[in-house]
Design a protein around this motif. Structure first.
Motif, mmCIF file in Angstrom:
data_model
loop_
_atom_site.group_PDB
_atom_site.id
_atom_site.type_symbol
_atom_site.label_atom_id
_atom_site.label_comp_id
_atom_site.label_asym_id
_atom_site.label_seq_id
_atom_site.Cartn_x
_atom_site.Cartn_y
_atom_site.Cartn_z
ATOM 1 N N MET A 1 16.656 14.263 12.649
ATOM 2 C CA MET A 1 17.313 13.046 12.125
ATOM 3 C C MET A 1 16.540 12.050 11.256
ATOM 4 N N GLY A 2 15.270 11.852 11.728
ATOM 5 C CA GLY A 2 14.231 11.147 10.918
ATOM 6 C C GLY A 2 13.962 11.597 9.508
ATOM 7 N N SER A 3 14.145 13.110 9.262
ATOM 8 C CA SER A 3 14.112 13.493 7.959
ATOM 9 C C SER A 3 15.455 13.125 7.134
ATOM 10 N N SER A 4 16.668 13.050 7.736
ATOM 11 C CA SER A 4 17.825 12.343 7.238
ATOM 12 C C SER A 4 17.784 11.076 6.733
ATOM 13 N N VAL A 5 17.089 10.064 7.648
ATOM 14 C CA VAL A 5 16.709 8.788 7.353
ATOM 15 C C VAL A 5 15.841 8.715 6.165
ATOM 16 N N ALA A 6 14.820 9.750 6.224
ATOM 17 C CA ALA A 6 14.141 9.900 4.982
ATOM 18 C C ALA A 6 14.682 9.848 3.590
ATOM 19 N N THR A 7 15.683 10.631 3.561
ATOM 20 C CA THR A 7 16.438 11.125 2.379
ATOM 21 C C THR A 7 17.273 9.720 1.837
ATOM 22 N N GLU A 8 17.464 8.856 2.801
ATOM 23 C CA GLU A 8 17.925 7.490 2.199
ATOM 24 C C GLU A 8 16.899 6.677 1.944
ATOM 25 N N LEU A 9 15.651 6.840 2.493
ATOM 26 C CA LEU A 9 14.428 5.964 1.918
ATOM 27 C C LEU A 9 14.142 6.365 0.649
ATOM 28 N N LEU A 10 14.283 7.705 0.300
ATOM 29 C CA LEU A 10 14.220 8.515 -1.109
ATOM 30 C C LEU A 10 15.094 7.767 -2.011
ATOM 31 N N ALA A 11 16.297 7.720 -1.571
ATOM 32 C CA ALA A 11 17.256 7.337 -2.488
ATOM 33 C C ALA A 11 17.116 5.903 -2.836
ATOM 34 N N ARG A 12 16.518 5.113 -1.933
ATOM 35 C CA ARG A 12 16.320 3.595 -2.360
ATOM 36 C C ARG A 12 14.991 3.604 -3.308
ATOM 37 N N ASP A 13 14.254 4.482 -3.064
ATOM 38 C CA ASP A 13 12.876 4.508 -3.995
ATOM 39 C C ASP A 13 13.738 4.606 -5.464
ATOM 40 N N THR B 1 5.791 0.726 -0.697
ATOM 41 C CA THR B 1 5.602 2.014 -1.689
ATOM 42 C C THR B 1 5.454 3.140 -1.024
ATOM 43 N N LEU B 2 6.320 4.305 -1.253
ATOM 44 C CA LEU B 2 6.283 5.495 -0.773
ATOM 45 C C LEU B 2 5.227 6.494 -1.594
ATOM 46 N N LYS B 3 4.299 6.829 -1.016
ATOM 47 C CA LYS B 3 3.361 7.851 -1.702
ATOM 48 C C LYS B 3 3.772 9.270 -1.777
ATOM 49 N N SER B 4 4.150 9.752 -0.640
ATOM 50 C CA SER B 4 4.444 11.027 -0.450
ATOM 51 C C SER B 4 5.331 11.121 0.752
ATOM 52 N N ALA B 5 6.195 12.435 0.911
ATOM 53 C CA ALA B 5 6.848 12.654 2.154
ATOM 54 C C ALA B 5 6.633 13.944 2.734
ATOM 55 N N GLU C 1 0.909 -1.361 -0.038
ATOM 56 C CA GLU C 1 0.213 0.019 -0.006
ATOM 57 C C GLU C 1 1.040 1.296 -0.016
ATOM 58 N N PRO C 2 0.410 2.362 -0.536
ATOM 59 C CA PRO C 2 1.169 3.500 -0.748
ATOM 60 C C PRO C 2 1.113 4.244 0.850
ATOM 61 N N VAL C 3 2.310 4.585 1.086
ATOM 62 C CA VAL C 3 2.702 4.934 2.878
ATOM 63 C C VAL C 3 3.192 6.487 2.327
ATOM 64 N N VAL C 4 2.700 7.284 3.306
ATOM 65 C CA VAL C 4 2.833 8.858 3.458
ATOM 66 C C VAL C 4 4.006 8.803 4.838
ATOM 67 N N MET C 5 4.968 9.219 4.411
ATOM 68 C CA MET C 5 6.148 9.247 5.508
ATOM 69 C C MET C 5 6.289 10.960 5.889
ATOM 70 N N VAL C 6 6.277 10.909 7.075
ATOM 71 C CA VAL C 6 6.421 12.200 7.798
ATOM 72 C C VAL C 6 7.759 12.028 8.749
ATOM 73 N N SER C 7 8.489 13.144 8.693
ATOM 74 C CA SER C 7 9.691 12.844 9.539
ATOM 75 C C SER C 7 10.257 14.249 10.189
ATOM 76 N N ALA D 1 5.924 13.248 -4.349
ATOM 77 C CA ALA D 1 5.336 14.487 -3.872
ATOM 78 C C ALA D 1 6.030 14.805 -2.462
ATOM 79 N N LEU D 2 6.963 15.750 -2.526
ATOM 80 C CA LEU D 2 7.591 16.226 -1.177
ATOM 81 C C LEU D 2 7.422 17.419 -0.940
ATOM 82 N N GLU D 3 6.980 17.452 0.445
ATOM 83 C CA GLU D 3 6.731 18.837 1.114
ATOM 84 C C GLU D 3 7.726 19.108 2.375
ATOM 85 N N LEU D 4 7.792 20.418 2.754
ATOM 86 C CA LEU D 4 8.276 20.865 4.003
ATOM 87 C C LEU D 4 7.458 21.431 4.860
#
Length: 295
Positions: A111-123, A131-135, A102-108, A237-240
């Protein structure tokens, strides 16, 4: 080892421990509508998933999943681990696989946002196992060179790190942690006690120099290059969400991120410091709810 405060003990009882690899990871989740995307909440340094506690009564409908990174909060705190962001990303991946494609929404945050960038890189690599829907990324030193690290952080990253760690006390923690909250929303005695009990649980405060290791990765190729590229080229879709009075992740950091990824939607949170979800949970969870509904 300090005792857990009653509030943190209640938080512990509301979650579970899951075996991920060789270690026990504290997990807190909530069921919700299968018609809405689940939310994966990633916390910062040096705190824990407890930072996201208000999500469980502030966000409607969505399934929620948060956990303590290895070495943090209530999770195992091994001394023989190099605390790379890649290890934390591995844990996030394994836990998120429960959503079975299922598409997952990642909120970080932080440090969690830095972990998020590694997950974006893997995607981007095509290797991400969920499945990553948005961040939605909150304040973090995503371009570390532009961050204004605290003196204590600089010392922890230096050769004096082990000495500083051994000298860490609740008094020192209270002064340092309190300095990154805004004047209008100061660190309360209750919050400080909760955060200290989580940090010092199983003597986690005696390994702060190990836990902050990831800061070296953020300024050293090839990892730094990989994570900057992920921000720049991820097609989702990436938002800050950016707190305006953060003394560490300042406007200079935000502008450096926008230089990597122009036209990124930014919701400014004026008047808030480094922990906006603690200082003004209502504003933060309204933003998260809106992002999740639009993604």
């Amino acid at each position: 080892m300090a005792d857990l405060t009653p509030r943190v003990a209640a938080w512990q009882r509301s979650g579970t421990f899951e075996q991920v690899g060789r270690h026990r990871i504290f997990v807190r989740e909530r069921e919700g509508s299968p018609d809405l995307p689940p939310l994966l909440l990633l916390h910062g340094y040096p705190s824990s998933s407890y930072d996201w506690r208000d999500a469980f009564h502030s966000i409607d409908g969505h399934r929620l999943l948060t956990f303590d990174f290895l070495g943090f909060g209530l999770s195992d705190k091994p001394r023989d681990v190099q605390y790379s962001l890649r290890i934390q990303a591995d844990i996030a991946e394994e836990l998120a696989q429960r959503y079975a494609g299922e598409p997952v929404v990642m909120v970080s945050h932080d440090m969690g946002s830095s972990v998020a960038t590694e997950l974006l890189a893997r995607d981007i690599d095509g290797t991400l196992s969920f499945t990553l829907k948005s961040a939605l990324l909150f304040n973090a030193s995503l371009v570390r060179e532009q961050a204004s690290l605290l003196l204590g952080q600089k010392l922890l990253l230096s050769r004096l790190g082990p000495l500083v760690t051994r000298a860490t006390s609740e008094f020192y923690f209270r002064r340092s942690f309190g300095s990154i909250f805004s004047a209008a929303h100061p660190l309360t005695a209750e919050e400080e006690a909760d955060q200290w009990s989580l940090l010092s649980h199983n003597d986690g405060h005696r390994m702060l120099d190990k836990l902050i290791y990831y800061n070296h990765e953020r300024v050293t190729p090839p990892t730094s290059t990989r994570w900057h590229k992920a921000i720049r080229t991820w097609t989702g879709a990436l938002e800050l969400g950016w707190a305006g009075l953060d003394p560490i992740c300042t406007e200079a950091v935000l502008q450096a991120v926008l230089n990597l990824r122009p036209n990124t939607p930014v919701t400014r949170l004026p008047g808030l410091g480094h922990y906006p979800q603690i200082e003004d949970p209502e504003s933060v969870y309204e933003l998260i709810q809106r992002h999740a509904s639009q993604s």
